[in-house]
Design a protein around this motif. Structure first.
Motif, PDB file in Angstrom:
ATOM      1  N   GLU A   8       1.416  -1.951  -8.583  1.00  0.00           N
ATOM      2  CA  GLU A   8       0.093  -2.224  -9.237  1.00  0.00           C
ATOM      3  C   GLU A   8      -0.875  -1.052  -9.238  1.00  0.00           C
ATOM      4  O   GLU A   8      -1.635  -0.872 -10.134  1.00  0.00           O
ATOM      5  CB  GLU A   8      -0.423  -3.546  -8.809  1.00  0.00           C
ATOM      6  N   PHE A   9      -0.965  -0.390  -8.208  1.00  0.00           N
ATOM      7  CA  PHE A   9      -1.647   0.600  -7.957  1.00  0.00           C
ATOM      8  C   PHE A   9      -1.129   1.367  -6.774  1.00  0.00           C
ATOM      9  O   PHE A   9      -0.153   1.283  -6.216  1.00  0.00           O
ATOM     10  CB  PHE A   9      -3.048   0.118  -7.484  1.00  0.00           C
ATOM     11  N   VAL A  10      -1.737   2.585  -6.921  1.00  0.00           N
ATOM     12  CA  VAL A  10      -1.366   3.588  -5.707  1.00  0.00           C
ATOM     13  C   VAL A  10      -2.737   4.146  -5.109  1.00  0.00           C
ATOM     14  O   VAL A  10      -3.758   4.354  -5.990  1.00  0.00           O
ATOM     15  CB  VAL A  10      -0.580   4.938  -6.346  1.00  0.00           C
ATOM     16  N   LEU A  11      -2.917   4.585  -4.026  1.00  0.00           N
ATOM     17  CA  LEU A  11      -3.936   5.174  -3.291  1.00  0.00           C
ATOM     18  C   LEU A  11      -3.655   6.812  -3.268  1.00  0.00           C
ATOM     19  O   LEU A  11      -2.602   7.226  -3.139  1.00  0.00           O
ATOM     20  CB  LEU A  11      -4.151   4.680  -1.761  1.00  0.00           C
ATOM     21  N   ILE A  12      -4.834   7.662  -3.221  1.00  0.00           N
ATOM     22  CA  ILE A  12      -4.736   8.812  -3.125  1.00  0.00           C
ATOM     23  C   ILE A  12      -5.801   9.354  -1.900  1.00  0.00           C
ATOM     24  O   ILE A  12      -6.972   8.874  -2.124  1.00  0.00           O
ATOM     25  CB  ILE A  12      -5.136   9.807  -4.231  1.00  0.00           C
ATOM     26  N   VAL A  64       0.950  -1.146   0.114  1.00  0.00           N
ATOM     27  CA  VAL A  64       0.050  -0.218   0.071  1.00  0.00           C
ATOM     28  C   VAL A  64       0.985   1.061   0.063  1.00  0.00           C
ATOM     29  O   VAL A  64       1.718   1.137   0.851  1.00  0.00           O
ATOM     30  CB  VAL A  64      -1.005  -0.064   1.101  1.00  0.00           C
ATOM     31  N   TYR A  65       0.553   2.099  -1.012  1.00  0.00           N
ATOM     32  CA  TYR A  65       1.461   3.233  -0.862  1.00  0.00           C
ATOM     33  C   TYR A  65       0.392   4.597  -1.323  1.00  0.00           C
ATOM     34  O   TYR A  65      -0.305   4.447  -2.357  1.00  0.00           O
ATOM     35  CB  TYR A  65       2.465   3.162  -2.068  1.00  0.00           C
ATOM     36  N   TYR A  66       0.641   5.444  -0.568  1.00  0.00           N
ATOM     37  CA  TYR A  66      -0.126   6.811  -1.014  1.00  0.00           C
ATOM     38  C   TYR A  66       0.550   7.688  -1.733  1.00  0.00           C
ATOM     39  O   TYR A  66       1.390   8.233  -1.268  1.00  0.00           O
ATOM     40  CB  TYR A  66      -0.569   7.383   0.488  1.00  0.00           C
ATOM     41  N   ALA A  67       0.125   8.168  -2.764  1.00  0.00           N
ATOM     42  CA  ALA A  67       0.888   8.835  -3.725  1.00  0.00           C
ATOM     43  C   ALA A  67       0.771  10.249  -3.579  1.00  0.00           C
ATOM     44  O   ALA A  67      -0.406  10.709  -2.837  1.00  0.00           O
ATOM     45  CB  ALA A  67       0.343   8.399  -5.291  1.00  0.00           C
ATOM     46  N   SER A  68       1.490  11.017  -3.623  1.00  0.00           N
ATOM     47  CA  SER A  68       1.369  12.632  -3.576  1.00  0.00           C
ATOM     48  C   SER A  68       0.718  13.212  -4.923  1.00  0.00           C
ATOM     49  O   SER A  68       1.030  12.673  -6.117  1.00  0.00           O
ATOM     50  CB  SER A  68       2.821  13.269  -3.978  1.00  0.00           C
ATOM     51  N   LYS A  86      -6.126  20.495  -8.088  1.00  0.00           N
ATOM     52  CA  LYS A  86      -6.598  21.940  -8.830  1.00  0.00           C
ATOM     53  C   LYS A  86      -8.184  21.875  -9.218  1.00  0.00           C
ATOM     54  O   LYS A  86      -8.394  21.289  -9.982  1.00  0.00           O
ATOM     55  CB  LYS A  86      -5.826  22.290 -10.006  1.00  0.00           C
ATOM     56  N   GLU A  87      -8.816  22.585  -8.640  1.00  0.00           N
ATOM     57  CA  GLU A  87     -10.281  22.511  -8.701  1.00  0.00           C
ATOM     58  C   GLU A  87     -11.123  21.229  -8.514  1.00  0.00           C
ATOM     59  O   GLU A  87     -10.879  20.450  -7.639  1.00  0.00           O
ATOM     60  CB  GLU A  87     -10.738  23.043 -10.303  1.00  0.00           C
ATOM     61  N   ASN A  88     -11.501  20.498  -9.685  1.00  0.00           N
ATOM     62  CA  ASN A  88     -12.009  19.204  -9.712  1.00  0.00           C
ATOM     63  C   ASN A  88     -11.089  18.041 -10.215  1.00  0.00           C
ATOM     64  O   ASN A  88     -11.597  17.273 -10.866  1.00  0.00           O
ATOM     65  CB  ASN A  88     -13.256  19.334 -10.377  1.00  0.00           C
ATOM     66  N   GLN A  89      -9.836  18.380 -10.270  1.00  0.00           N
ATOM     67  CA  GLN A  89      -8.755  17.354 -10.882  1.00  0.00           C
ATOM     68  C   GLN A  89      -7.729  17.270  -9.938  1.00  0.00           C
ATOM     69  O   GLN A  89      -7.348  17.997  -9.169  1.00  0.00           O
ATOM     70  CB  GLN A  89      -8.371  17.851 -12.242  1.00  0.00           C
ATOM     71  N   LEU A  90      -7.258  15.817  -9.987  1.00  0.00           N
ATOM     72  CA  LEU A  90      -5.949  15.517  -9.210  1.00  0.00           C
ATOM     73  C   LEU A  90      -4.972  15.417 -10.410  1.00  0.00           C
ATOM     74  O   LEU A  90      -5.259  14.697 -11.303  1.00  0.00           O
ATOM     75  CB  LEU A  90      -6.293  14.067  -8.549  1.00  0.00           C
ATOM     76  N   TYR A  91      -3.841  15.527  -9.993  1.00  0.00           N
ATOM     77  CA  TYR A  91      -2.437  15.372 -10.843  1.00  0.00           C
ATOM     78  C   TYR A  91      -1.332  14.543 -10.082  1.00  0.00           C
ATOM     79  O   TYR A  91      -1.006  14.878  -9.110  1.00  0.00           O
ATOM     80  CB  TYR A  91      -1.859  16.621 -11.083  1.00  0.00           C
ATOM     81  N   ILE A  92      -1.335  13.282 -10.808  1.00  0.00           N
ATOM     82  CA  ILE A  92      -0.062  12.477 -10.168  1.00  0.00           C
ATOM     83  C   ILE A  92       0.846  12.167 -11.339  1.00  0.00           C
ATOM     84  O   ILE A  92       0.703  11.884 -12.345  1.00  0.00           O
ATOM     85  CB  ILE A  92      -0.866  11.282  -9.709  1.00  0.00           C
ATOM     86  N   GLN A  93       2.080  12.187 -10.578  1.00  0.00           N
ATOM     87  CA  GLN A  93       3.369  11.673 -11.770  1.00  0.00           C
ATOM     88  C   GLN A  93       3.256  10.195 -11.976  1.00  0.00           C
ATOM     89  O   GLN A  93       3.097   9.329 -11.150  1.00  0.00           O
ATOM     90  CB  GLN A  93       4.535  12.217 -11.154  1.00  0.00           C
ATOM     91  N   LYS A  94       3.479   9.916 -13.137  1.00  0.00           N
ATOM     92  CA  LYS A  94       3.604   8.292 -13.184  1.00  0.00           C
ATOM     93  C   LYS A  94       4.716   7.875 -12.529  1.00  0.00           C
ATOM     94  O   LYS A  94       4.612   6.798 -12.142  1.00  0.00           O
ATOM     95  CB  LYS A  94       4.003   8.393 -14.949  1.00  0.00           C
ATOM     96  N   SER A  95       5.698   8.624 -12.271  1.00  0.00           N
ATOM     97  CA  SER A  95       6.815   8.007 -11.113  1.00  0.00           C
ATOM     98  C   SER A  95       6.535   7.491 -10.004  1.00  0.00           C
ATOM     99  O   SER A  95       7.181   6.818  -9.186  1.00  0.00           O
ATOM    100  CB  SER A  95       7.968   8.900 -11.264  1.00  0.00           C
ATOM    101  N   CYS A 144      -8.457   5.048  -5.427  1.00  0.00           N
ATOM    102  CA  CYS A 144      -7.176   3.930  -5.969  1.00  0.00           C
ATOM    103  C   CYS A 144      -7.222   4.092  -7.428  1.00  0.00           C
ATOM    104  O   CYS A 144      -8.057   4.037  -8.189  1.00  0.00           O
ATOM    105  CB  CYS A 144      -7.567   2.484  -5.679  1.00  0.00           C
ATOM    106  N   LEU A 145      -6.026   4.187  -7.837  1.00  0.00           N
ATOM    107  CA  LEU A 145      -5.314   4.545  -9.285  1.00  0.00           C
ATOM    108  C   LEU A 145      -4.752   3.218  -9.646  1.00  0.00           C
ATOM    109  O   LEU A 145      -3.738   3.068  -9.336  1.00  0.00           O
ATOM    110  CB  LEU A 145      -4.620   5.730  -9.282  1.00  0.00           C
ATOM    111  N   TYR A 146      -5.213   2.266 -10.534  1.00  0.00           N
ATOM    112  CA  TYR A 146      -4.609   1.019 -10.962  1.00  0.00           C
ATOM    113  C   TYR A 146      -3.953   1.165 -12.289  1.00  0.00           C
ATOM    114  O   TYR A 146      -4.768   2.095 -13.251  1.00  0.00           O
ATOM    115  CB  TYR A 146      -5.664  -0.250 -11.201  1.00  0.00           C
ATOM    116  N   LYS A 147      -2.996   0.710 -12.383  1.00  0.00           N
ATOM    117  CA  LYS A 147      -2.287   0.923 -13.819  1.00  0.00           C
ATOM    118  C   LYS A 147      -2.384  -0.304 -14.460  1.00  0.00           C
ATOM    119  O   LYS A 147      -2.122  -1.420 -14.270  1.00  0.00           O
ATOM    120  CB  LYS A 147      -0.558   0.801 -13.571  1.00  0.00           C
ATOM    121  N   VAL A 148      -3.227  -0.096 -15.772  1.00  0.00           N
ATOM    122  CA  VAL A 148      -3.810  -1.212 -16.537  1.00  0.00           C
ATOM    123  C   VAL A 148      -2.721  -1.603 -17.602  1.00  0.00           C
ATOM    124  O   VAL A 148      -2.255  -2.684 -17.798  1.00  0.00           O
ATOM    125  CB  VAL A 148      -5.081  -0.965 -17.093  1.00  0.00           C
ATOM    126  N   THR A 149      -2.416  -0.597 -18.108  1.00  0.00           N
ATOM    127  CA  THR A 149      -1.245  -0.475 -19.116  1.00  0.00           C
ATOM    128  C   THR A 149      -0.146   0.695 -18.994  1.00  0.00           C
ATOM    129  O   THR A 149      -0.729   1.514 -18.166  1.00  0.00           O
ATOM    130  CB  THR A 149      -1.575  -0.529 -20.676  1.00  0.00           C
TER     131      THR A 149
END
Length: 143
Positions: free
Chosen positions: A58-62, A27-31, A35-44, A72-77
């Motif tokens: 496999e995924f990160v939590l926000i 389990v990892y909580y991403a930074s 901004k308004e109604n969007q979240l921005y996360i780096q692929k790294s 939860c943001l799952y990486k599919v490809t």
């Protein structure tokens, strides 16, 4: 309580504990920047170095303000990510993630990494959010 029901509920509890223990290590909580109604996360956020070896998550939590449950943001490809609210649609319990699925520790519902119901009692898919990729950044549209 009927014996069958007791055995079934014990099985769900055991499954929930096993999935929780399995997923706790990863389990990892991403930074994320909101901004308004969007979240921005780096692929790294999906990788880290361990003994000079790049390990992919496999995924990160926000966690974000004004949202009770994590996303939860799952990486599919490499170019496809799925963002889902970690709230079971059956009884609003917080879900566990890991092994390519979401599992509900309360009543045993299971959902795919894309948020689709795999096993009831939940009948509705998870709330998912539109994602976009722009270079090395992933945006999640919260509306």
């Amino acid at each position: 309580m009927e014996r069958r029901l007791f055995i079934r509920q014990c099985g769900f509890t055991t499954l929930g504990v096993a999935l929780t223990l399995q997923s706790c290590a990863s389990v990892y909580y991403a930074s994320a920047i909101r901004k308004e109604n969007q979240l921005y996360i780096q692929k790294s956020e999906f990788w880290f170095l361990k003994k000079d070896q790049r390990i992919e998550r496999e995924f990160v939590l926000i966690k974000t303000a004004n949202v009770k449950y994590p996303i939860c943001l799952y990486k599919v490809t490499d170019e496809e990510y799925v963002a889902s609210l970690m709230m079971c649609t059956h009884n609003q319990c917080e879900l566990n993630a890991g092994g390519g699925i979401y599992s509900c520790p309360c009543h045993g519902s299971e959902f795919s990494a894309r948020g689709e119901v795999l096993e009831g009692p939940a009948e509705r898919n998870l709330t998912t959010f539109k994602t976009e990729i722009n270079g090395d950044q992933i945006s999640i549209h919260l509306v």
